[in-house]
Every structure is written in structure tokens, then in C-alpha cells.
Design an enzyme around this catalytic site. Structure first.
Site, PDB file in Angstrom:
ATOM      1  CG  LEU A  88      37.040  51.869  19.525  1.00 60.81           C
ATOM      2  CD1 LEU A  88      35.767  51.901  20.361  1.00 60.81           C
ATOM      3  CD2 LEU A  88      37.901  50.671  19.943  1.00 60.81           C
ATOM      4  CG  ASN A  89      40.646  54.547  17.583  1.00 63.76           C
ATOM      5  OD1 ASN A  89      41.169  53.740  16.819  1.00 63.76           O
ATOM      6  ND2 ASN A  89      40.660  54.376  18.891  1.00 63.76           N
ATOM      7  CE1 TYR A 101      43.602  47.582  29.758  1.00 67.97           C
ATOM      8  CE2 TYR A 101      42.339  46.561  27.982  1.00 67.97           C
ATOM      9  CZ  TYR A 101      43.377  47.387  28.397  1.00 67.97           C
ATOM     10  OH  TYR A 101      44.170  48.003  27.475  1.00 67.97           O
ATOM     11  CE1 TYR A 102      38.668  46.255  25.168  1.00 71.16           C
ATOM     12  CE2 TYR A 102      39.595  44.367  26.315  1.00 71.16           C
ATOM     13  CZ  TYR A 102      39.606  45.252  25.244  1.00 71.16           C
ATOM     14  OH  TYR A 102      40.557  45.147  24.271  1.00 71.16           O
ATOM     15  CD  GLN A 103      32.719  47.994  35.134  1.00 77.00           C
ATOM     16  OE1 GLN A 103      32.989  46.861  35.504  1.00 77.00           O
ATOM     17  NE2 GLN A 103      32.009  48.837  35.857  1.00 77.00           N
ATOM     18  CG  HIS A 159      37.908  41.930  24.553  1.00 77.43           C
ATOM     19  ND1 HIS A 159      39.016  41.958  23.747  1.00 77.43           N
ATOM     20  CD2 HIS A 159      37.117  42.953  24.150  1.00 77.43           C
ATOM     21  CE1 HIS A 159      38.907  42.969  22.898  1.00 77.43           C
ATOM     22  NE2 HIS A 159      37.763  43.586  23.110  1.00 77.43           N
ATOM     23  CG  HIS A 194      41.488  35.211  28.556  1.00 79.18           C
ATOM     24  ND1 HIS A 194      42.706  35.478  29.132  1.00 79.18           N
ATOM     25  CD2 HIS A 194      41.345  36.120  27.558  1.00 79.18           C
ATOM     26  CE1 HIS A 194      43.277  36.500  28.507  1.00 79.18           C
ATOM     27  NE2 HIS A 194      42.459  36.915  27.561  1.00 79.18           N
ATOM     28  NE  ARG A 241      45.947  46.209  22.078  1.00 78.14           N
ATOM     29  CZ  ARG A 241      44.796  46.840  21.929  1.00 78.14           C
ATOM     30  NH1 ARG A 241      43.705  46.354  22.479  1.00 78.14           N
ATOM     31  NH2 ARG A 241      44.718  47.948  21.235  1.00 78.14           N
ATOM     32  CG  HIS A 262      43.769  31.381  32.200  1.00 75.68           C
ATOM     33  ND1 HIS A 262      43.856  31.119  30.847  1.00 75.68           N
ATOM     34  CD2 HIS A 262      43.526  32.707  32.328  1.00 75.68           C
ATOM     35  CE1 HIS A 262      43.649  32.255  30.179  1.00 75.68           C
ATOM     36  NE2 HIS A 262      43.455  33.227  31.050  1.00 75.68           N
ATOM     37  CD  GLU A 274      73.891  40.276  53.339  1.00 76.75           C
ATOM     38  OE1 GLU A 274      74.718  39.883  54.162  1.00 76.75           O
ATOM     39  OE2 GLU A 274      74.135  40.430  52.120  1.00 76.75           O
TER      40      GLU A 274
END
Lengths: 755, 755
Positions: A157-158, A283-285, A437, A439, A462, A488, A688
Site C-alpha cells: 500500500l505504501n 474516512y476511507y473515501q 472496515h 462495523h 487505532r 454503537h 455561573e
């Protein structure tokens, strides 16, 4: 041209000089070239460079970005080239250094083109030659944890990340290099590099997965630069005539190649729904987004006939709109599935996305306001377009609306519904599994107010790229906690996760939209059904955001209707944040804290206190960040309530110690959970004073619940009652309904009634 | 003049009109007046009103404040007067309403004077008449929890608050009222009101305490307005010829009147040290500050001969400087003793303090920058001075420096030392008990970075004015947790709090400064000794902030040297925030969580994990708000380490679930705890990159520890070693020292050696 001249002077000079300069000048430093082909052509184009040079000095956001990049690369050049022998996992030195290098190469290439300063070309050339010398000596990377080991990095991947960026650098200096130099690089570095991440690593390359997208783009982009049709085809369509074992799994437990599909086009086809929702979540998009868009830009430039931006009804550009809508008021992406919180549209991949979407799409002026916040543009044609748009005063605010995004290649595998009213945002997930990925959280939701989480989705377990925490990789608690259903805001039946936490099973199913209604200003609704998470049990959840003049702010109404063939225990958590203010039920705190269970995520929850629900309405209010919140839920007298806190069985403190209130109903078959969540008032620690610190709801009542209809009444402190009826079966907009409740007739047409 | 004219128009008109208007005009609405005395005179003065009117429309911060106050009071007038029958505790309706009224009255009075609009005077008059009608019918407030019940409010304290504000309102409309009206108000409302909070409530009034300060100011201010010498004297010197039981206690467990002192001057004399440190700490200074300063302003205006601002070497103005220095980078006060976090210089009492300090002090330009942030000024002479200062461009940044503030009336009862370097701030408390709001935390500290807590002080256990949490009053966990020694970052011996948690004992003692050194840019030190917290045990703590070029940021060195006559267990907690990153020691997490002990605060700590320290150096690193921190501590092989979390035995979730690392050393007599705390690097969730995530210290070593000297060496990752020697006995600046360590001679003069 001297290196030390300030960028401003430089820009002014360039503005004057290059407006009328012949483009062949850009090749002037190199007399030994033999190719006649025009470079750059991939991301920067010869015409684009000309246009950029013509505008330099008069386009502030572009000029500033250029200045920053120049400063960064000048510092890199000053500190010297380092190409260390690969050794570390992510977060370690050699990993970070090679990553730093790929960015430096790409940027130096661009600087060479835009500023026409040979030192940048030389820097790229020198570093590429060091990579050439190193690469041909390299065995597989010494770290063994990956299912597909790279050579520069511990995972292919990297390596692919590297090549996606370095292809661009190579394109920029292509004409600066001699044919001999190019031959050396292509023979010893680029071609074997492309082969290693593709034909030599088919388990990585030959899939539909964000990893493969990077691989495809890497191979394709170097192919486009090298004019290598074979590589380009391998990128677009996958490795020819190769079929993989469809049962094999990757590191994350994902199936390697379930359908046998592969290649860049398949990677567009499969994970994106027609609405542009990416099946793994935002997030993965964001992560996959860069190779999708940058390779697409390259294809658009080099192979315009492919019409890549029109592929699948223009889904690549639609996906950017979907992604931006999957962010909260601060631009942070909702952490659906494995998503690290804090990732936002400030990420550089989103600079790419916003600029490309603006330039190759319909120049939506709202995108310019995001570009302004990003305060950065791509140093290419699309960045130029954005910079000019801003300069010409075209910016408008980016407005997020209530939106329903279908999931699945054909848009028929559930989706994600987002309801918005004023500052309140509800994210409701009724999607498919979401690849490796994903859930196990069918019909789950999270709730935001102006960018703050009211009811949170945990996200992933993570610490990405923080070496001290498991090398920066996924922690085992990601599987034992973050993916489990109990983590969840949805129902867990009999303490077992949806699909029994089995990926193979979950991947075969998805929830289904019942209806989505967001036209009315005062009421926004999304309703969806899940029939497979627990065989024999059907869940229909209808989530409503109501704006009622008797209330300070919009509030959430949540109706979860469960129909089951057998008797079950249902657990229904509320992952709030902050401190308990008040309950209307009695509870006892635990003298010693024990885990709630032994598996399926329950082993990670400590029970801090427990009590019995009130008959009729149970109320719980809390305070977070100086704001007040109240949950009102229609309960039965033997419902249990537990105060839980995450953190049990967490031997390395990998989990956050976040609280939840958990509602448990035992021995129930068909049942209904109805709740409201209000955000109200505020507290000032400076003056207050507490404003509107109490709930505005006095009674929440299920007045009717049949197979066909569920009717809820909500009475507020002013004594006003509203009735909401949701249609449980035929929810089409056209269907008309006539229903008698307590001797009163209600007639309406459409999916719901509200008055 | 019409009410609806916009303030801007109004200001412009006023600017033109009043610049040359005769002040006698301000009385023009009232022809029946008989007094010849000039009003207003208390806070606003006739001359001040004239000056203000002359500047209106040209002093933005003043004009804006006036505009806001006008809008607020216009809305109050529109919504009508409400003077409900007293019923509730703080946070309840009648409490809030009467509080709202006192502010409204004061502001309306000021508006009448500045804007010369009769509607404001009429509003004040009408509401005062309603109070008059109500007050004469009132018994004691029905809520019984206070040691000194008020009539409008549940405690005399709040009645006094009311009168402090309402005196100002009365002064403003004094000449608007007829003699008959004044007589009615003074006879039926103001005089009985002043008597109730003083002669009828001596247990409240006749003390040295912030409560009494409010009482004194209330009685004195109405006395000044009414020109009642008896009330003014009662305010300044206490109730004549009254002595109280010196053993009686108040609600908070404080002694009512230990020394028999009373009155406003005694209240200045006693609690303020010569440096202006207020013995209860900044949170209560802020609270007490308003009556101190506003009454002082009144005395300055009406009784200039008293020279109140010069009293005790000008301590009132010095106290403002001390208070501002007791705030972090965001202006939040350090929560020493009972202090609610989030209270800051944005509080309106600090607007008073800053403006008065500027006007009656030496016009320090740094104060103007705070006034700008407050974005508000007093609508009086001092506010005018600030507004003019800002307008005339005199603003300079307010710079907080390292500062040592002595405690005690003579500055001989310990103190508070604050060390600052770059963004790091250490607050070290070696003060006296701090009255009834004091905590048992000798030699404790908290550590801040740019306004964020690195190592926290818990503050109080109370949700001020949030009715749902114990009526907004002190919670029992304030005593069982927040005041206990283990709740603080200092040493607890044998699981017993300092002075055995006994207020009478703690009040007799204080720590002593050993030395304070902040001249050197690279090293700032505060060192103090405590000999009474545990009879037979002496603690000498030396805290150092070091700025070393080998480190990214300044770091903390902490040396706690303990000498005891017997063998003890020492517990040493670190109240960090955030998530555990890494340790260099092995630990086991607790499967079930149990409280660490059964009393003295230990009953509130759950043990999440425990382990054995490393020989030599134990390291612990954590992450909070995307920043990294590392504790390095010189440990012995049988030291224990525990991960604790607050929250055990907390039946109503009154405590925050905050973590600590607790270092426990058993069976030790004389011993030394030496630690460093580094803040380093950062993490970006957007770029997902971690910078400088590891400690720069490789070895921390006690190279010498004798009665006379303690020497610590700190070696960093570059291999460079620094030696710090602190003088344990004669630490005078002049004394010269000669010391041999490992055959090397060190010679220096002064309290410490560092190289």
C-alpha cells in the site's frame, strides 16, 4: 535565475516574462532529449503551466500555496537527500523518511515546472537516481506483518502511495532527463516497482478495495507517463487473465477477492453508489479519494476519450459532494465504520477533491468557501481555476442539507441518511457491511450539534501513525470493541453482535430504506429496516428531527420497532459525553466495577451503576461542554438501566473511558423503544448562570403501535401535544391513510402524519 | 426624548448636546426635591457623568457597552417588573429573578444618569417600591440550609449582593425621588435590610470572610448614599461592641470568628498579603473582589480622606495585579482551593477590577489589552478612562511573568509561586490554609501549557448555580474528595490527609518559602518547606522550569525531599489528562475495579492497573489534545505504580472520571522523589502525522542527596548532561558553596547551581 530571490519578486517577474514566453522554453535546459512527446501531461499540462505562469502574482491563494511549497522544498534541498535502507513500520524513521521523500519529489517537480528553476529538476533527478540505486538491491521489506509486503515500506500500500506521487515528479522532469537517464529509471526502478505492487502482489492489487485503488493508480500513472499501454491497461482492468482464491482474507479479515473483479474501473464501479457514497465510509473515501481523483485527472489529460469524469454517470465528482456532506459543521468526517476522529476536509486529499470537483464539475461556488478555509490549492489547472474563482469573488457558503445517500454499486444496498435542522445533525447508518472496515452496527446513529458530538459513534480503535500504540496500526480492540454492535447506538439482541460478528455473513446483507422525507422545514425523517442482522428478528427504526416552536432547538425523536419470532433481551445504549446531571429513576452505583459480559464487546464495558426504569417515561439529563441534554424514553416497569463506561479488559489502555446509559429490556418479543433527545440551554462558568437547564418534554407516549402504524404523542411543558404517526408498511408518498386513535380520526396521505 | 431613538443617534445627539449642558439639568425631572446634596456620588459622580456625556459617541468600547446595557434594560422594561415572593435555593426561579433584578436596577440607574432618560429612573423607582412593599412583609427565607438566612434569598450573602448593586441604583435616582419616597424606601427597605444582614446576622457579618466583605460593602454603600454615618462605620469597623463565639463554625466548616476581627478594613487587612494575594485563592478573590473594589470606589468618591486605595500600601490595587497573574494564558483562574474551573477574567467582577486598577492605579497599558478582550467597560469614570486609553492607542499586551506571591496579612504565611517560560506555567502552592475554602494540599502544584492543563488541580466538587446538582451548592464530595490531600499533586503520607484533614489544625500552620529565583531566562525555581502537615515529617519541594536548547520546549524538574522520624508510606500522584501512550514498566490491569482505600479521598479512586517501577528511571508517556507528554521519575525497584481513576463511591456521579498515575513508596523514612515532565511534539488527526512523540530525556539521576545539597543530573538523547544542585539549608543568594561530587569540584554562590 537566482534561488534566493523572494517568491514575490519571482512571481512578478514570471508574470511579466511568461505571459508571452514560448512553451518550448520549458525544455531549454536539456539538449540531449530525444522524445518529441509533450511533458508534463499527467497532472500539470504544458498548456496549464502556461496559464499558471500567466496568472502568477495575481492569484493570492495559489501564490501563497506556491510560496509555502517553495519554502518547504527549499528547506528539503538545503537539508540534503536521504534515501535510507527500509527497516521500520509506520511511524518509524525509514517509513517517515520515504513518505517525506515522495511528497518532496512531487512538489519539487511542480516547482520546476511553474518556476522554471533547474535546481528543482536536479533535486528530483538526484533523488530518483538514489532510489534507482537502492531499489534494485532491495529484497522484500524486513517487517513481516503485512499480507502484501512492499519493498520501500512494510506494505505494498505504501509503496503504491510512493509511486502515485513520484509518477507526477517523473512527468515534471521527464524532458529534463536524458533518454539514457529515463531508460535507467524506467528499467531499474519504475517498471519493477510497478510489477512488484501488481503482478508480484496480486493479493494486494487484484481486488476491489482502497488498497488496490492505490495500486491501480500507481501502476496507471507511471504507465501514462512512460506511455506504457500495458501498464495503463493493467491499471484500468486489473492483471490480465488472473483469478484469485475468492475465499482468501487480508490482514483486516476482509475477503481478498470475492467477485473476481479488479482494476481501477471496477474500483470505481463497485464501492461507489450512484449517489457517490463510498462503501467503506468517509474516512476511507478520503484516503482512497486521492488516487481516484489524481489518476482520473491524469486519465482526463492523457486519455480524454475515456471520459473518466463521466464514468458511471459522473460518480467520481458526485462522490466528492457526498463526502463533503458526510462532514460535520467543522468539516470533520463522521467516523462511520473504521474512521479516526478529527479527519476532516482540511486533509490534503480534500484539497485535491475540492479543486478537481470545482474545475471538472460545475464550478459550485460553495466549494470555494471550503477552499478558502483549506487556504491551499492544487498547483495545477484545477487549483488555478479555484484561485481565479476566489479572486473573482464567486465564493458562497457551503451549505449542508439533509441528504440521503444510497449504498451499493446500484444504490440498492441501503444507505446513510443525514438529517439536519439548524445546528442539529443526525447521521443514520442503514448501509451494507462496508468492506473489511465495516462495523456491525445496522440502524445505528450518531448525533451532532454544530460540530460537537452529542451521541457519539466510537470510531476506530487505532492511533494512526503513532508508533507507541501498536506501531500505529489497528489495535486488537478494534475488533473486540469498536466493530461490535454494543459499541454503537443501536440494538444488540441477546448480547450478540449483528450477523454474529461474522464478516462473511454481514457482507451478504444490507438494511433497506423505508422512507426518507426532508422537504418539510419542521420535520425531517429517515426510516429503515433491518431483517438479517438477527435471523427471525426485524428492526424498523424511524428517526425524526422535529423543529417545534415550543422548543428552544430542534430535537430528535427515535422510534425503534422490533418484531421477533422469539423472546429476546434487547440492549439499547446511549453513548453520551460529559457528566450526569439528573435522573428521574433510582439507581445504585457499583461498589466494585465488573465487566458487563465476557464477549462481543461486553467484556470492555464496566458497570458503574444500575437501576430500574420508571413506568411510562424515564428521564436522564447530562451536561457536556457547558450545554444541557435530556433523554426521555418510554419505558416499561421492568426495564433496566445501567451506567456503563468503556475500559474493561483493556490491557494497554487502548480505549477511551467514555460513558453510556444502557437501557436493557429482557424477555421481550415484539417491542418498541421510543425516545427523544433534546439539547437545551447552556451554562457559563464565567457568569455561573444556567440557562434552560431542564427538558421541555413532560410526556412521551406510544399511543398506538400496530403492524401498520406507530403513533407517538409528545407533550411539552406548555401543555401542547404533538402527534407523530409513522406508516410501518406502505410508506409511499401517494398512499392515503385513515386511522382512528382514541375515537379520533386521522386522515393523511404519505409516509407520516405530524401535527 | 423618545425611547425608540437608536442609541447611535442618541449618542450623537448627546455628544453634541451634553458637551455644553449644565449638570443641574440632570435634576430637571424632579421639582419636589428638597435635598441639596449632590447625587450621584457613589460610583458615578456628577462630574463623571458630565465627562462621560462629553465623550459619548467617540469611545467605541464604552459606547458599545452602553448600547448592550441599554438593549438589555429596554428588554427588561418591556417585559415588566417581577418581584416574586422568595421561595427557592440558588438556581431556582425566585433566586434567579431577584438576582436578575439587582443587575437590572443597577444598570437602569446608570442609564438614567448617562442618557438622562426618565423612563429608567421610573423603572428603578417602580421596582424599588415593589421591593419596599414586599420586604416589610417578609419573614426569614423559607429555605433553612444556611447558617445565616436572608429574606430575599436563602442566605444573607445573596441579600448582601442585592444591596451592593441596589445602593448604586438608589444613588442614581436619589434626586429623581421625592423626599417622601426616599423616606419610605429608607425606612421600610434599606435600613431594615442593612440591619438584617448585619446586626441581625452577626454570625454572617462580624467576620473576616468573603461573605462578610459583601455584607460590609452592602451596609457601607447604602450608608454612603443615605449619608448615614452609623451604617458607614458599621461597614468599616464591624458591629460596635459585639464579640462572637470564636469556636462557632459556618456551613463550610470554617470558624466564624476566630480572632474577633470584623468590618471592611479588617477584611482588607486580614485576607490580603502585602503582595495582594487573597488567602482563599483567586476564585474567591474574584467573587469577593467586586464588593472590595466597588465599595472602595464609593469610599474614594464620598470619603476621599480615608484614602482607601492607599490603605495597607495600596493592597487593593496590588491584589488585582496578583489576581491577573493567577490566571492562565486564556485568562482562566488557577483553581486553587475551592475554585470552579472556567472562571476567568471575563467575569464581570474583573471588568470592575481591570477598570478600577487602570484608573486609580498607574494606567498600566497591559490592562487595556485585557479590557479589549473583555470587550466591556464599567459605565463610570474608570470605564471612561479605559475607553479613552484604548481609543488613544495606548494598549499593550498583558505579559504574565514568573511571580512569587506571599500569603498572610504580613506576607509571612507561605505563598504561591508561579513559574513561567514560553507556554509552560507552573503553579506551586505553599500557602496557609486559605480559610474555609482551603484544601489540604501543602506543596502541591498544577502545570499548564498555553492555557491547557497538563497536570491538573481538581478544583471544587460543585456545579455552581446548577440546581439539579445539590441545588448548585457544595456537594459532599467537595469534602470527601476535592479537599483531601490525595486529590492533589503532592505527597500523602500513610493515606492520611495533611493535618489529618482538620481545619482547626491546618489553620494554625503554613508552609515556608525556601527560595524563589526567576531572574535567569533559562531556569526558574521555587522551593518551599512544609513541617507541620505531618508532625515529625519535613517536606522540601523544589520545582524548576528549565529551558534547554537540546529540548523542544521548557520542561519541569520536580524534587520532593522528605525527612521523617519514622517509616512511612508515601503516595505521589500525577493527575494527567488523556490517554496512556507508553510505559517502560510492566503492569497488570485490574479485572474488576476496587477503591484504593476507604477514607481520606482514597475511597473515590478506582485502581485500573498496577505494576512495579523500574529500577532507576520509570517512564510514562501520554497524549492529550493531540500533544505528547512524558513523565520520567527516578524510582526504586520496590516502588509501586498504580493507574487510578476518580469516581468510586460517588453515588450521584458528582465527580469527573479523571485519571492519575500514582507512585507509591512503602517503608521509607527519609526519601526523595525526583521527576521531570516534558511536553513535546504534537499529532495531527488531519495529516495523521506524529511529531516528536518521544521523550528527550534518557536518564534522570540523583547524583547526591545530603542534608545540605541535592544534585540531579539530566541526560538527553543527544548525550548532553546537565547538573542541577539545590541548596537545602542556607539558600541565601549570597552564600557561597563548594561541593565535591564524584571527585569533581563544584563552586558557586546562591541558592542553586545549574550547568
Amino acid at each position: 535565475m537566482k534561488n534566493k530571490i523572494s517568491i514575490i519578486t519571482l512571481l512578478t517577474v514570471l508574470f511579466i516574462v511568461f505571459s508571452c514566453k514560448n512553451e518550448s522554453d520549458t525544455n531549454s535546459n536539456n539538449t540531449s532529449q530525444t522524445t518529441t512527446e509533450e511533458h508534463p501531461k499527467l497532472i500539470l499540462t504544458a498548456q496549464g503551466v502556461k496559464d499558471i505562469r500567466a496568472q502568477l502574482g495575481s492569484i493570492p491563494i495559489f501564490d501563497n500555496t506556491l510560496q509555502k511549497v517553495k519554502e518547504e522544498i527549499d528547506a528539503e534541498i538545503a537539508s540534503g537527500i536521504e534515501v535510507p535502507i527500509p527497516k521500520d513500520y509506520s511511524g518509524g524513521y525509514t517509513h517517515s523518511r520515504h513518505k517525506q521523500n515522495w511528497f518532496a519529489l512531487q512538489k519539487a517537480g511542480v516547482l520546476y515546472q511553474i518556476l522554471d528553476d533547474e535546481k528543482y529538476a536536479k533535486y528530483v533527478k538526484d533523488m530518483l537516481m538514489q532510489y534507482e540505486a537502492l531499489y534494485k538491491t532491495l529484497p522484500l521489506h524486513p517487517k513481516t506483518r503485512s499480507y502484501a509486503r512492499g519493498k520501500l515500506f512494510w506494505q505494498c500500500l505504501n509503496d503504491s502511495n510512493w509511486l502515485v506521487y513520484v509518477s507526477q515528479a517523473y512527468d515534471c522532469v521527464y524532458n529534463y532527463l536524458t533518454a539514457e537517464e529515463r531508460n535507467k529509471l524506467e528499467t531499474n526502478l519504475f517498471r519493477p516497482f510497478a510489477d512488484h505492487i501488481s503482478v508480484d502482489s496480486p493479493q494486494f492489487y487484484q481486488r476491489v478495495h482502497n488498497h488496490s485503488t492505490w495500486g491501480n493508480a500507481a501502476v496507471g500513472m507511471i504507465g501514462l507517463v512512460m506511455d506504457d499501454e500495458e501498464l495503463v491497461n493493467r491499471a484500468l482492468y486489473g492483471i490480465k487473465d488472473l483469478q484469485l482464491d475468492t475465499k482468501a482474507k487480508d490482514d483486516d479479515g476482509g475477503l481478498l477477492n470475492k467477485d473476481g473483479k479488479a482494476g481501477f474501473l471496477a474500483n470505481i464501479e463497485e464501492p461507489f453508489s450512484p449517489d457517490g457514497y463510498y462503501n467503506e465510509g468517509p474516512y476511507y473515501q478520503r484516503y482512497a479519494g486521492y488516487p481516484f481523483l489524481i489518476f482520473a485527472e491524469g486519465l482526463h489529460n492523457v486519455k480524454p476519450d475515456l471520459k473518466i469524469f463521466e464514468y458511471k454517470n459522473g460518480v467520481l465528482l458526485k462522490s466528492i459532494n457526498a463526502l463533503l456532506n458526510l462532514s460535520d459543521a467543522d468539516g470533520d468526517f463522521f467516523p462511520l465504520n473504521d474512521g479516526q476522529k478529527g479527519m476532516s476536509y482540511y486533509n490534503s486529499a480534500l484539497v485535491t477533491a475540492v479543486d478537481i470537483s470545482y474545475h471538472y464539475g460545475d464550478q459550485a461556488p460553495g466549494l470555494l468557501s471550503i477552499a478558502e478555509k483549506q487556504n491551499e490549492v492544487l498547483l495545477d489547472d484545477s487549483g488555478l481555476a479555484v484561485a481565479l474563482g476566489i479572486k473573482n469573488g464567486k465564493t458562497q457558503p457551503f451549505t449542508r442539507k439533509s441528504i440521503n445517500l444510497s449504498d451499493g454499486p446500484d444504490g440498492k444496498q441501503g444507505g446513510v441518511g443525514i438529517l439536519r435542522n439548524e445546528d442539529l445533525e443526525l447521521v443514520f447508518k442503514y448501509a451494507a457491511q462496508g468492506s473489511s472496515h465495516g462495523h456491525y452496527d445496522k440502524l445505528s446513529y450518531s448525533l451532532y450539534e454544530n460540530g460537537e458530538e452529542i451521541i457519539q459513534d466510537y470510531g476506530l480503535a487505532r492511533f494512526v501513525n503513532i508508533e507507541q500504540k501498536g506501531g500505529g496500526n489497528y489495535l486488537k480492540e478494534n475488533k473486540t470493541w469498536a466493530k461490535q454492535t454494543i459499541a454503537h447506538n443501536t440494538v444488540t439482541q441477546n448480547e450478540i453482535s449483528h450477523f454474529n460478528g461474522k464478516y462473511e455473513v454481514g457482507s451478504q446483507h444490507h438494511s433497506d430504506l423505508h422512507y426518507f422525507a426532508a422537504e418539510d422545514e419542521g420535520i425531517k425523517i429517515v426510516s429503515a429496516k433491518e431483517s438479517n442482522a438477527y435471523p427471525g428478528t426485524e428492526m424498523l427504526r424511524t428517526m425524526v428531527i422535529i423543529k417545534d416552536e415550543d422548543f428552544e432547538k430542534p430535537y430528535l425523536l427515535d422510534i425503534m420497532k422490533i418484531t421477533s419470532e422469539k423472546t429476546n433481551q434487547y440492549d439499547f445504549p446511549y453513548y453520551y459525553f460529559g457528566q450526569v446531571l439528573q435522573t428521574n429513576f433510582d439507581y445504585k452505583i457499583s461498589q466494585i466495577l465488573k465487566p458487563l459480559g465476557s464477549k462481543n464487546g461486553y467484556q470492555h464495558l464496566f458497570v458503574e451503576g444500575s437501576g430500574k426504569a420508571k413506568e411510562d417515561n424515564t428521564k436522564f439529563s447530562w451536561m457536556n461542554n457547558y450545554k444541557f441534554y435530556t433523554l426521555t424514553t418510554a419505558t416499561k416497569s421492568n426495564d433496566e438501566l445501567m451506567f456503563t463506561r468503556i475500559g474493561a479488559n483493556d490491557p494497554e489502555f487502548n480505549l477511551r473511558r467514555d460513558p453510556a446509559l444502557l437501557l436493557r429490556r429482557k424477555n421481550a418479543k415484539n417491542t418498541i423503544f421510543v425516545s427523544t433527545i433534546e439539547s437545551h440551554g447552556s451554562y457559563s462558568p464565567v457568569s455561573e448562570s444556567a440557562q434552560n437547564s431542564k427538558s421541555s418534554i413532560t410526556t412521551l407516549k406510544v399511543v398506538l403501535d400496530t403492524d401498520d402504524y406507530t403513533a407517538i404523542s409528545i407533550t411539552n411543558v406548555n401543555g401542547n401535544t404533538k402527534l407523530f404517526i409513522t406508516v410501518n408498511k406502505n410508506a409511499s408518498k401517494e398512499a392515503s391513510h385513515n386511522l382512528k386513535i382514541n375515537d379520533k380520526n386521522y386522515e393523511w396521505s404519505g409516509s407520516y402524519y405530524f401535527k
